[in-house]
Design an enzyme around this catalytic site. Structure first.
Site, short mmCIF file in Angstrom:
data_model
loop_
_atom_site.label_atom_id
_atom_site.label_comp_id
_atom_site.label_asym_id
_atom_site.label_seq_id
_atom_site.Cartn_x
_atom_site.Cartn_y
_atom_site.Cartn_z
N ARG A 131 3.67 -71.20 42.01
CA ARG A 131 2.19 -71.79 41.79
C ARG A 131 2.18 -73.22 42.28
O ARG A 131 2.81 -73.92 42.22
CB ARG A 131 1.72 -71.77 40.40
N TYR A 167 1.87 -82.04 38.14
CA TYR A 167 3.10 -82.16 37.38
C TYR A 167 4.23 -82.59 37.98
O TYR A 167 4.42 -82.92 39.24
CB TYR A 167 3.13 -81.03 36.49
N GLY A 185 -12.14 -70.13 40.08
CA GLY A 185 -13.52 -69.82 40.04
C GLY A 185 -14.04 -68.68 40.67
O GLY A 185 -15.02 -68.40 41.00
N GLY A 244 -8.30 -66.94 34.76
CA GLY A 244 -7.94 -67.85 33.24
C GLY A 244 -9.00 -67.81 32.31
O GLY A 244 -8.86 -66.88 31.47
N GLN A 250 5.68 -68.94 32.75
CA GLN A 250 5.35 -70.24 33.98
C GLN A 250 6.30 -71.34 33.35
O GLN A 250 6.07 -71.80 32.22
CB GLN A 250 3.84 -70.56 33.66
N HIS A 252 5.82 -73.54 38.06
CA HIS A 252 4.81 -74.29 37.93
C HIS A 252 5.06 -75.68 39.00
O HIS A 252 5.50 -76.46 38.44
CB HIS A 252 4.10 -74.90 36.59
N GLY A 253 4.38 -75.64 40.22
CA GLY A 253 4.66 -76.56 41.14
C GLY A 253 3.08 -77.22 41.60
O GLY A 253 2.85 -77.68 42.41
N ALA A 254 2.24 -77.05 40.59
CA ALA A 254 0.80 -77.44 40.87
C ALA A 254 0.42 -78.63 39.77
O ALA A 254 0.96 -78.73 38.93
CB ALA A 254 -0.03 -76.22 40.62
#
Length: 351
Positions: A216, A169, A285, A306, A88, A164-166
């Site tokens: 992501r 950040y 979740g 996770g 990632q 990682h586009g979430a």
């Protein structure tokens, strides 16, 4: 139908000096790599693409030869178990602290406005530092860092990468109008705010191919003081349409608030899936029942777990057999050694 699982690794903050992956990390990933008992696909913990991309203590990097060698130990261990693993790629932007930045300078972002959140540094949690807005002429250099990290990932033996586009950040600091206050070609309109992400994805896929590149996203998470974009649906569907020609390996979507409510804000994830036209991984979740339903109904191609994968190295088997899960020890999640990391028990021999 079996659950198609992916390990979406949280920060473990266990990298060695120089942000180098180590033998303990290789053991951790190898424990979860066998597709018969563990993950069908491993997505590593977030890994900074440059020294400036770091935002938390002892997180791994992928921008020099020592880190490549460290990650090669991890990928070799995973492949020896028959697993597949992608790294990632991460730049935290403003979610950082001057103590983690080269020369103690301000973190880089789309904006000079600090986030109202904390990060983890030597000595514990601290308020993030005030960032410096990237100049327009500096942005191509950051895009090039993503490209170079993708090339190093293949050199390190990874099967691919996930950008990682979430979670508020750097990429989301450009995407969201709740953060991005720029007046140049990277700010204002949806097309401008999406420009940075699109350029990153074009650079990465240009280097290693769309078939080895995932993305992501977390369209409505408020994580890291991100807020919710005033046109979230239009923004992310625009991104999907622009990136669809790249034929990405997968899109990994956090539904709702990361680690929190799944219904915190309205969003049509099915429409976003149509816009991308790519294999679809869902996250946030999920229980065994929810995961089975998502895959059986065609609502997802893959479900990411996770925290359950941290405490259950054989989570894939446990989900198939509907076996009890080990309890997570939250106090041992970040930093430290083997305890709370590689010492969780496996199920006994199959009957």
């Amino acid at each position: 139908m079996p659950v198609r699982t992916a390990l979406d690794m949280l920060h473990a903050n266990r990298a060695s000096a120089g942000q180098v992956p180590n033998a303990l990390m290789a053991q951790y990933y190898a424990q979860r790599a066998n597709p018969a008992t563990g993950a069908g696909l491993i997505v590593t913990e977030a890994t900074q693409i440059s020294p400036e991309g770091q935002g938390y203590l002892d997180t791994p990097g992928l921008f020099n030869s020592a880190q490549v060698a460290g990650w090669r130990r991890v990928t070799d261990a995973v492949h020896a178990e028959g697993g597949r693993i992608v790294v990632q790629l991460w730049h935290v932007g403003r979610i950082s602290h001057v103590s983690l930045q080269p020369g103690g300078v301000a973190p880089l972002s789309s904006t000079a406005t600090p986030a109202k959140t904390k990060t983890f540094i030597a000595g514990g949690f601290a308020e993030v530092s005030t960032p410096r807005a990237l100049r327009t002429d500096e942005i191509p250099g950051v895009v090039a860092q993503y490209r170079r990290a993708a090339e190093l990932a293949i050199e390190a033996g990874f099967d691919g990468v996930e950008v990682h586009g979430a979670n508020g950040y750097l990429i989301e600091q450009f995407l969201r109008d709740t953060i991005n206050d720029r007046t140049d070609a990277y700010g204002g309109s949806i097309e401008n705010r999406a420009r940075f992400l699109i350029e990153v994805m074009q650079a990465v896929t240009g280097a290693i191919g769309g078939g080895r590149t995932g993305l992501r996203l977390s369209p409505v998470t408020p994580a890291n003081d991100a807020g919710i974009d005033s046109q979230a649906q239009q923004l992310f569907e625009h991104v999907g349409r622009q990136l669809a020609p790249l034929k990405l390996a997968f899109v990994h979507v956090v539904e709702g608030a990361t680690g929190g409510p799944r219904d915190n804000a309205p969003f049509d994830y099915a429409a976003l899936r149509v816009a991308f036209g790519a294999p679809w991984m869902v996250n946030n979740g999920y229980t065994r029942t929810m995961a089975l339903d998502a895959v059986a109904s065609g609502g997802a191609d893959l479900v990411a777990f996770g925290k359950p994968f941290i405490s259950n190295p054989d989570l894939g088997r446990r989900l198939r057999e509907n076996a009890p899960l080990n309890e997570l020890r939250p106090a041992l999640l970040y930093g430290g050694g083997a305890e709370g990391y590689t010492d969780y028990p496996f199920l006994g021999a199959a009957a």
